[in-house]
Design a protein around this motif. Structure first.
Motif, short mmCIF file in Angstrom:
data_model
loop_
_atom_site.label_atom_id
_atom_site.label_comp_id
_atom_site.label_asym_id
_atom_site.label_seq_id
_atom_site.Cartn_x
_atom_site.Cartn_y
_atom_site.Cartn_z
N GLY A 118 0.76 -1.19 0.14
CA GLY A 118 0.22 -0.16 0.13
C GLY A 118 0.71 1.18 -0.03
O GLY A 118 1.96 1.08 0.35
N SER A 119 0.44 2.32 -0.49
CA SER A 119 0.99 3.45 -0.48
C SER A 119 0.35 4.76 -0.16
O SER A 119 -0.97 4.89 0.05
CB SER A 119 1.50 3.90 -2.01
N GLY A 120 1.15 5.64 0.29
CA GLY A 120 0.38 6.75 1.10
C GLY A 120 1.22 8.12 0.76
O GLY A 120 2.51 7.96 0.06
N LYS A 121 0.66 9.16 -0.04
CA LYS A 121 1.19 10.51 -0.67
C LYS A 121 0.56 11.81 -0.01
O LYS A 121 -0.64 11.63 0.22
CB LYS A 121 0.87 10.25 -2.18
N LYS A 122 1.47 12.67 0.35
CA LYS A 122 0.99 13.77 0.76
C LYS A 122 1.64 15.20 0.55
O LYS A 122 2.86 15.01 0.70
CB LYS A 122 0.87 13.64 2.47
N ALA B 29 -1.07 4.36 4.13
CA ALA B 29 -0.52 3.25 3.52
C ALA B 29 -0.99 1.97 3.85
O ALA B 29 -1.16 1.05 3.01
CB ALA B 29 1.08 3.32 3.43
N THR B 30 -1.04 1.70 5.41
CA THR B 30 -1.46 0.47 5.96
C THR B 30 -2.99 0.42 5.46
O THR B 30 -3.35 -0.87 5.07
CB THR B 30 -1.48 0.53 7.38
N LYS B 31 -3.89 1.20 5.41
CA LYS B 31 -5.52 1.21 5.04
C LYS B 31 -5.35 0.87 3.62
O LYS B 31 -6.11 0.01 3.24
CB LYS B 31 -5.95 2.43 5.34
N PHE C 21 10.75 5.87 2.94
CA PHE C 21 10.02 7.36 3.07
C PHE C 21 10.94 8.16 2.22
O PHE C 21 11.85 8.71 2.34
CB PHE C 21 10.14 7.81 4.66
N GLN C 22 10.10 8.87 1.34
CA GLN C 22 10.80 9.69 0.24
C GLN C 22 10.03 10.97 0.44
O GLN C 22 9.04 11.21 0.42
CB GLN C 22 10.40 9.22 -0.88
N THR D 255 5.63 3.54 1.58
CA THR D 255 4.98 2.43 0.97
C THR D 255 4.95 1.71 2.42
O THR D 255 5.83 1.43 3.30
CB THR D 255 5.78 1.62 -0.10
N VAL D 256 3.88 0.61 2.32
CA VAL D 256 3.76 -0.28 3.41
C VAL D 256 3.50 -1.72 2.94
O VAL D 256 2.40 -1.85 1.89
CB VAL D 256 2.70 -0.12 4.63
#
Length: 244
Positions: free
Chosen positions: A40-44, A177-179, A207-208, A236-237
């Protein structure tokens, strides 16, 4: 005869136990392989709330005393200029003075050195400004060439931008990202007519931080952009679930 019968019984029991253990291990092996691994990924996007800007200035003279005196004069002009722009004295940090004895070398026609002539002392000092008034310092950094008009050889470096709430942002992004990874795993399981079991393993990726709308490359060790005021954080997770 009784002894032989007893040996046969013991061997039979051992065979039964061994068969059970082998079968159970085989089943567990297959069971452990029924996993779903998803990423999973997260972006902010966010805006930097801390700016660090620095510049350097120098003077050259034939005597060390005169060079120091002229550098002191430039430092006073810089302090006055910064103060007039609204920068507090405690936001200006001046480094130690660095000095070099400089020589000019002359050569014979065959290329060998003829002599070295002393040309003076060059003294250099830098000033570092750290502030949460990002827009104001950014604008001053663009206008700093005005110092040249007052006779100061001031060399401005590009500002660097940071974010003081990065730890909080990172926690939020891990949750996001976990969600996302959990949702992907559920979708895969449903399409395969299966259901998710317990979470077996979770790993956080790199973490970028990159500049917004930039073409920066991601790196294995993680990139951390300091040149852009407007940034984008990525994370990413990876999750592994048991499939029932």
């Amino acid at each position: 005869m009784l002894k032989n019968s007893l040996n046969v019984i013991i061997i039979a029991i051992a065979i039964v136990i061994s068969s059970y253990l082998f079968s159970n291990a085989f089943q567990n092996r297959n069971k452990s392989s029924d996993n779903i691994s998803v990423t999973g990924s997260g972006k902010k996007d966010f805006v930097s709330d801390l700016i660090v800007w620095s510049g350097s200035f120098s003077k050259k003279s034939m005597t060390l005393k005169e060079a120091y005196s002229e550098l002191d004069s430039d430092r006073a002009k810089i302090k006055s200029y910064m103060s007039s722009k609204g920068i507090a004295a405690n936001e200006m940090v001046f480094s130690a003075v660095n000095f070099n004895k400089e020589f000019e070398t002359s050569y014979y026609e065959n290329g060998t050195m003829r002599q070295q002539t002393f040309t003076g002392f060059t003294l250099t000092q830098s000033v570092n400004i750290q502030s949460k008034e990002v827009d104001k310092i950014e604008e001053i950094s663009r206008q700093s060439s005005e110092l040249i008009n007052s006779g100061v050889e001031f060399y401005s470096s590009p500002p660097e931008y940071y974010y003081t709430k990065l730890a909080e942002l990172k926690i939020q992004m891990i949750a996001e990202a976990t969600k996302d990874a959990s949702s992907r795993a559920k979708s895969i399981a449903e399409n395969a007519n299966a259901s998710l079991g317990n979470l077996k393993k979770s790993d956080m990726g790199v973490f970028q931080i990159t500049g917004q709308n930039s073409s920066e490359d991601f790196s294995y060790g993680g990139s951390f952009n300091t040149q852009s005021k407007n940034k984008t954080a990525h994370i990413t997770v990876r999750l592994a679930y048991q499939v029932d």
